[in-house]
Design an enzyme around this catalytic site. Structure first.
Site, PDB file in Angstrom:
ATOM      1  N   LYS A  22       6.147 -10.340  -5.877  1.00 29.30           N
ATOM      2  CA  LYS A  22       6.892 -10.373  -4.696  1.00 29.30           C
ATOM      3  C   LYS A  22       6.351  -9.786  -3.438  1.00 29.30           C
ATOM      4  O   LYS A  22       5.860 -10.357  -2.317  1.00 29.30           O
ATOM      5  CB  LYS A  22       8.548  -9.730  -4.697  1.00 29.30           C
ATOM      6  N   ASN A  23       5.989  -8.482  -3.747  1.00 29.33           N
ATOM      7  CA  ASN A  23       5.294  -7.570  -2.699  1.00 29.33           C
ATOM      8  C   ASN A  23       3.956  -8.156  -2.210  1.00 29.33           C
ATOM      9  O   ASN A  23       3.356  -7.771  -1.030  1.00 29.33           O
ATOM     10  CB  ASN A  23       5.311  -6.233  -2.767  1.00 29.33           C
ATOM     11  N   CYS A 117      15.292  -3.263   2.549  1.00 33.62           N
ATOM     12  CA  CYS A 117      16.395  -2.446   1.816  1.00 33.62           C
ATOM     13  C   CYS A 117      16.567  -1.268   2.657  1.00 33.62           C
ATOM     14  O   CYS A 117      15.834  -0.553   3.095  1.00 33.62           O
ATOM     15  CB  CYS A 117      16.005  -2.304   0.573  1.00 33.62           C
ATOM     16  N   ARG A 122      13.200   3.956   7.647  1.00 28.39           N
ATOM     17  CA  ARG A 122      12.057   3.731   7.312  1.00 28.39           C
ATOM     18  C   ARG A 122      10.880   3.666   8.599  1.00 28.39           C
ATOM     19  O   ARG A 122      10.911   2.331   8.785  1.00 28.39           O
ATOM     20  CB  ARG A 122      12.239   2.273   6.562  1.00 28.39           C
ATOM     21  N   ASP A 305      10.262   1.390  -7.063  1.00 28.43           N
ATOM     22  CA  ASP A 305      10.736   0.417  -7.210  1.00 28.43           C
ATOM     23  C   ASP A 305      11.490   0.183  -8.497  1.00 28.43           C
ATOM     24  O   ASP A 305      12.078  -0.905  -8.978  1.00 28.43           O
ATOM     25  CB  ASP A 305      10.211  -0.809  -6.818  1.00 28.43           C
ATOM     26  N   ARG A 397      16.568 -11.965  -3.724  1.00 31.89           N
ATOM     27  CA  ARG A 397      15.272 -11.938  -2.833  1.00 31.89           C
ATOM     28  C   ARG A 397      14.220 -11.443  -3.733  1.00 31.89           C
ATOM     29  O   ARG A 397      13.359 -11.917  -3.260  1.00 31.89           O
ATOM     30  CB  ARG A 397      15.701 -10.730  -1.991  1.00 31.89           C
TER      31      ARG A 397
HETATM   32  N1  EPU Z   1       6.556   5.669   6.075  1.00 25.30           N
HETATM   33  C1  EPU Z   1       6.317   6.366   7.039  1.00 25.30           C
HETATM   34  N2  EPU Z   1       5.719   5.843   8.199  1.00 25.30           N
HETATM   35  C2  EPU Z   1       5.249   4.512   8.064  1.00 25.30           C
HETATM   36  C3  EPU Z   1       5.409   3.882   6.900  1.00 25.30           C
HETATM   37  C4  EPU Z   1       5.809   4.522   5.919  1.00 25.30           C
HETATM   38  O1  EPU Z   1       6.879   7.629   7.341  1.00 25.30           O
HETATM   39  O2  EPU Z   1       4.690   4.068   9.216  1.00 25.30           O
HETATM   40  C5  EPU Z   1       7.063   6.414   4.662  1.00 25.30           C
HETATM   41  C6  EPU Z   1       8.262   5.604   4.411  1.00 25.30           C
HETATM   42  O3  EPU Z   1       9.467   6.102   5.164  1.00 25.30           O
HETATM   43  C7  EPU Z   1       8.421   5.857   2.883  1.00 25.30           C
HETATM   44  C8  EPU Z   1       6.854   6.091   2.475  1.00 25.30           C
HETATM   45  O4  EPU Z   1       6.215   6.220   3.804  1.00 25.30           O
HETATM   46  O5  EPU Z   1       8.967   6.957   2.801  1.00 25.30           O
HETATM   47  C9  EPU Z   1       6.324   4.864   1.769  1.00 25.30           C
HETATM   48  O6  EPU Z   1       6.556   3.571   2.791  1.00 25.30           O
HETATM   49  P1  EPU Z   1       5.753   2.453   2.549  1.00 25.30           P
HETATM   50  O7  EPU Z   1       5.342   2.064   4.019  1.00 25.30           O
HETATM   51  O8  EPU Z   1       4.804   2.742   1.428  1.00 25.30           O
HETATM   52  O9  EPU Z   1       6.788   1.178   1.898  1.00 25.30           O
HETATM   53  P2  EPU Z   1       7.277  -0.158   2.705  1.00 25.30           P
HETATM   54  O10 EPU Z   1       5.788  -0.860   2.959  1.00 25.30           O
HETATM   55  O11 EPU Z   1       8.095  -0.034   3.699  1.00 25.30           O
HETATM   56  C10 EPU Z   1       6.759  -1.270   0.255  1.00 25.30           C
HETATM   57  C11 EPU Z   1       7.494  -2.335  -0.610  1.00 25.30           C
HETATM   58  C12 EPU Z   1       8.844  -1.369  -0.928  1.00 25.30           C
HETATM   59  C13 EPU Z   1       8.406  -0.415  -1.730  1.00 25.30           C
HETATM   60  C14 EPU Z   1       7.448   0.534  -1.091  1.00 25.30           C
HETATM   61  C15 EPU Z   1       6.656   1.532  -1.808  1.00 25.30           C
HETATM   62  C16 EPU Z   1       7.084  -4.381   0.534  1.00 25.30           C
HETATM   63  C17 EPU Z   1       7.817  -5.503   1.457  1.00 25.30           C
HETATM   64  N3  EPU Z   1       7.992  -3.544   0.171  1.00 25.30           N
HETATM   65  O12 EPU Z   1       7.784  -0.958   1.283  1.00 25.30           O
HETATM   66  O13 EPU Z   1       9.269  -2.655  -2.012  1.00 25.30           O
HETATM   67  O14 EPU Z   1       9.375   0.450  -2.331  1.00 25.30           O
HETATM   68  O15 EPU Z   1       6.362  -0.117  -0.463  1.00 25.30           O
HETATM   69  O16 EPU Z   1       6.044   1.273  -2.852  1.00 25.30           O
HETATM   70  O17 EPU Z   1       6.081  -4.307   0.093  1.00 25.30           O
HETATM   71  C18 EPU Z   1      11.096  -3.606  -3.134  1.00 25.30           C
HETATM   72  O18 EPU Z   1      10.343  -4.392  -3.656  1.00 25.30           O
HETATM   73  O19 EPU Z   1      12.340  -3.382  -3.768  1.00 25.30           O
HETATM   74  C19 EPU Z   1      10.661  -2.532  -2.095  1.00 25.30           C
HETATM   75  C20 EPU Z   1      11.704  -1.944  -1.383  1.00 25.30           C
END
Ligand code: EPU
Length: 427
Positions: A22-23, A117, A122, A305, A397
């Site tokens: 998915k991701n 989610c 975030r 995850d 999803r």
């Molecule tokens: N963070 C910041 N600033 C930023 C971006 C992130 O402080 O600009 C923090 C976040 O608050 C969090 C940490 O960094 O504490 C990690 O966030 P990350 O950006 O890595 O996560 P994401 O890109 O929002 C993706 C996946 C999530 C998965 C996370 C971690 C997608 C669409 N989503 O989210 O997937 O949990 O990486 O591996 O790729 C899921 O599939 O259920 C899911 C939530």
């Protein structure tokens, strides 16, 4: 409104084939917007996040055609809108990849602030920092994020957190930046490598994806390509945990076993038997699971995850387990619903203290997000009696054909719609 009705305590046995990640899919589908050509994406998962994204791309002028259920042809040569406000985007986290993908090609782009989610705050400050370092102007007005740049120039960008989203978004934008961009403290998740491989097939020059320093040398144009998405590490892990909690014996096929290392090590520590081949892992459940401590971390650490699913499994293990969530501080909200099924879990900040083994009992519960929903399914598979899980649109999803795949392994699971109620299920 669909629900799952699960009659628990059937050991899962057999083979299950894992779908595309998915991701990776939700990064690579928008990444096609950076190319001026025709891309064919293979091994896409059949999930709502993918179908929603396809509708969004169509609204932006891309021609999208499914060649079969998991193969999508996307022609991005004529993009008519770099500004998109769609209800389809409001629940989606990955909508922000449209920014990086189109910035270099169109010079300006705007999308609604990302949803996804709810694990508390975030932020996307690292995405913004990256775009600005490349020379873009970023503003947020009325819930929309706007990014524009006359020209992007390569820069050194150090991420304060190894964010998956920021790493991919900066990589996408930097593909069109003049000169070299370096991302330091980059995230290393398998889907980052997958997205970089896709962009490289389109003609980009990205080196170091999968390590914490990524170097991107800018180009003027990307062409189309045919690309196969990697298997879903989290879907695979969910079935491995389901095998362990039901006293089962499941072989999870069509995966990259290396991606599962942090989970296989933990399941072995808990007493499960693990066998591995080139593209499969077999999990034979332990007679009695032993308690274990788990700390989520960026890849190659234990994935956040899989934390809700693993915490559920630990509730069936003998002794006290400690689960530390280091990626999303608020990712224990699902415990409230799980406790309705009998788990004994105390939350102390970023840590969950899990007492086991408890007897799980079926009842009515609500999925509060995608992986929270998966953890309820896992609990229901092990519980006595009948569990009814509502809000399963969250689960849809991210999991392709969940109920068919589980039923083929021996689970008693049915999808029902409200109009079908009451349902007769044999316990
Ligand atoms: N963070 C910041 N600033 C930023 C971006 C992130 O402080 O600009 C923090 C976040 O608050 C969090 C940490 O960094 O504490 C990690 O966030 P990350 O950006 O890595 O996560 P994401 O890109 O929002 C993706 C996946 C999530 C998965 C996370 C971690 C997608 C669409 N989503 O989210 O997937 O949990 O990486 O591996 O790729 C899921 O599939 O259920 C899911 C939530």
């Amino acid at each position: 409104m669909d629900h799952f009705v699960i009659v628990g305590q059937n050991p899962l046995v057999g083979k299950v084939s894992i779908s595309g990640a998915k991701n990776a899919a939700v990064a690579i589908i928008p990444a096609t917007l950076a190319s001026n050509g025709i891309c064919i994406l293979e091994n896409l998962p059949v999930i709502e996040d993918v179908t929603n994204f396809v509708q969004v791309l169509r609204k932006m002028g891309a021609k999208c055609k499914f060649l079969d259920k998991s193969t999508l042809q996307i022609d991005t040569r004529k993009i008519s809108a770099a500004s998109i406000s769609s209800d389809l985007l409001k629940d989606m986290r990955a909508s922000y990849y449209i920014l990086g993908a189109l910035l270099g090609r169109m010079g300006h782009v705007e999308v609604p602030l990302p949803g996804g989610c709810n694990f508390g705050l975030r932020p996307i400050d690292q995405h913004i920092k990256g775009f600005e370092a490349l020379g873009a102007k970023v503003s947020i007005e009325h819930g929309t994020i706007k990014v524009c740049a006359e020209k992007l120039v390569g820069a050194n960008i150090y991420l304060d957190v190894a964010s998956v989203g920021a790493t991919i978004n900066i990589m996408l934008a930097a593909v069109y930046a003049e000169g070299v961009t370096t991302i330091e403290n980059a995230a290393k998740e398998p889907h980052i490598v997958d997205c970089a491989n896709f962009l490289n097939m389109c003609g980009a020059s990205i080196k170091g994806a999968g390590t914490d320093i990524i170097r991107i040398t800018g180009t003027n144009a990307l062409k189309g390509c045919t690309y196969t998405i990697i298997p879903d590490q989290i879907e695979a892990g969910t079935y491995m945990i389901a095998s362990a909690i039901t006293g089962g014996d499941v072989t999870v096929c069509n995966i990259i076993p290396k991606h599962m290392d942090s989970l296989t090590a933990k399941l072995a520590e808990m007493g499960c038997q693990i066998q591995e081949g080139g593209d499969w892992v077999r999990v034979t459940a332990a007679k009695q699971l032993a308690a274990a401590n788990v700390k989520t971390h960026y890849y190659p650490g234990f994935p956040t995850d899989l934390q809700p699913q693993m915490t559920t499994l630990l509730a069936r293990a003998e002794g006290t387990s400690y689960v530390t969530e280091s990626v999303f501080p608020n990712r224990f909200q699902y415990v409230e619903q799980l406790s309705r099924m009998g788990v004994k879990i105390k939350i102390d900040g970023r840590m969950a203290v899990v007492e086991g083994p408890v007897r799980l009992t079926g009842t009515e519960v609500l999925a509060t997000d995608l992986r929270a929903g998966a953890s309820l399914v896992i609990a229901a598979l092990a519980a006595t009696g009948i569990t009814k899980i509502s809000n399963i649109h969250y689960i849809d999803r991210g999991y392709e054909n969940l109920e068919q795949k589980l039923a083929a392994l021996g689970a008693n699971i049915k999808r029902i719609t409200t109009e079908d109620l009451p349902v007769a299920v044999e316990a």
